[in-house]
Enzyme design. Sequence first.
Site, short mmCIF file in Angstrom:
data_model
loop_
_atom_site.label_atom_id
_atom_site.label_comp_id
_atom_site.label_asym_id
_atom_site.label_seq_id
_atom_site.Cartn_x
_atom_site.Cartn_y
_atom_site.Cartn_z
N GLY A 105 0.43 -1.33 -0.16
CA GLY A 105 -0.05 -0.50 -0.11
C GLY A 105 0.62 1.31 0.09
N CYS A 106 0.13 2.52 0.44
CA CYS A 106 0.55 3.49 0.39
C CYS A 106 2.04 3.96 1.29
CB CYS A 106 -0.46 4.46 0.89
SG CYS A 106 -1.57 4.74 -0.65
N PHE A 107 2.83 3.58 1.87
CA PHE A 107 3.54 4.00 2.83
C PHE A 107 4.84 3.04 2.12
CE2 PHE A 107 1.67 0.08 5.03
CZ PHE A 107 3.15 -0.87 4.65
N ALA A 108 4.78 1.99 0.91
CA ALA A 108 6.05 1.46 0.35
C ALA A 108 6.40 2.10 -0.09
CB ALA A 108 5.46 0.45 -0.12
N PHE A 148 3.20 7.08 4.63
CA PHE A 148 1.60 6.62 5.16
C PHE A 148 0.44 5.42 4.78
CE2 PHE A 148 2.19 11.03 5.33
CZ PHE A 148 3.34 11.29 5.90
#
Length: 389
Positions: free
Chosen positions: A163-166, A373
């Site tokens: 997801g978006c934190f990666a 995040f």
Amino acid sequence: MVNVEEIRNAQRAQGPATVLAIGTSTPSNCVDQSTYPDYYFRITNSEHKTELKEKFKRMCEKSMIKKRYMHLTEEILQENPNICAYMAPSLDARQNIVVVEVPKLGKEAAQKAIKEWGQSKSKITHLVFCTTSGVDMPGADYQLTKLLGLRSSVKRLMMYQQGCFAGGTVLRLAKDLAENNKGARVLVVCSEITAVTFRGPSESHLDSLVGQALFGDGAAAIIVGSDPIPEIERPLFELVSAAQTLLPDSHGAIDGHLREVGLTFHLLKDVPGLISKNIGKALDEAFQPLGISDWNSIFWIAHPGGPAILDQVEEKLGLKPEKLRATRHVLSEYGNMSSACVLFILDEMRKASARDGLSTTGEGLEWGVLFGFGPGLTVETVVLHSVNV
């Protein structure tokens, strides 16, 4: 006879991991945010849901996004009506798209990064590939190795569905790989295609509609290595430290579940509040060793989950508006491309710094922070050191 300690010392690099090149790519299909609500409700056969359409229009207007790029064209969606429905079995159709297209988009970004790096692709020792979609075996890392013609001995790491934190995670991993393997050159690729999350609107699932207003497709690639070769490799940023943490009381704040209907997306309203409430602690822990506590004295790269997150972080920390300029620019031009976003922002920052005649790659400043995040709620914090232009 050498001992283990001597072998370990010989294996380690001397200096910090350094970003040596950046490349980005998007699908050719560009979507204008101002006309997207009309298109979206038409293509999903939802024009009778007039109140919901008005809600979606307001979401798009508040998104601070001007345009996005999407692999899913009208033609592809007409051929796959189940993808347009709200909850129709469609995983096979989605998988057939992303398994092929995610590595292809990643290849375009990787080729640009390799070209800027200026070295032979045979010198790439490690590959880290990250995508939210298209779990497959062998994976997108294998497909990209074949597409680029990398050495068969390249050491691969495949990250699916983070997801978006990666975008922060891959930098953390690349740092460890580069610093602990002398001479290593790590190709990092984040490639994101929203074909797994696209679906029609529903009154019962407004958080899914938020995703439809924000998400876009894009791929970014970087080359990371320690001890740059003088006159041949040009460092852009040094990766000084990296940390990952789970925010307290955030269980279920951002979730994604792979189902027969694709990847379903769930978002609690308080995500911006959770992030802004905890970001100060993450900054303190990262910058205390450097004696830095003025958050306006560093450059900023933050995953642009949405405008509310950026607004609340800005307000909570008392950031000057220009601090998140590069972040907001990428959100405006591309939307939320999940893991690829922070690498796009890194690219935008070094280019704008050079264009504006500033003294460093980090907007003329020495130190900076990169935040990811995402689901968990997970926060990745990377401390960056800029390079003199």
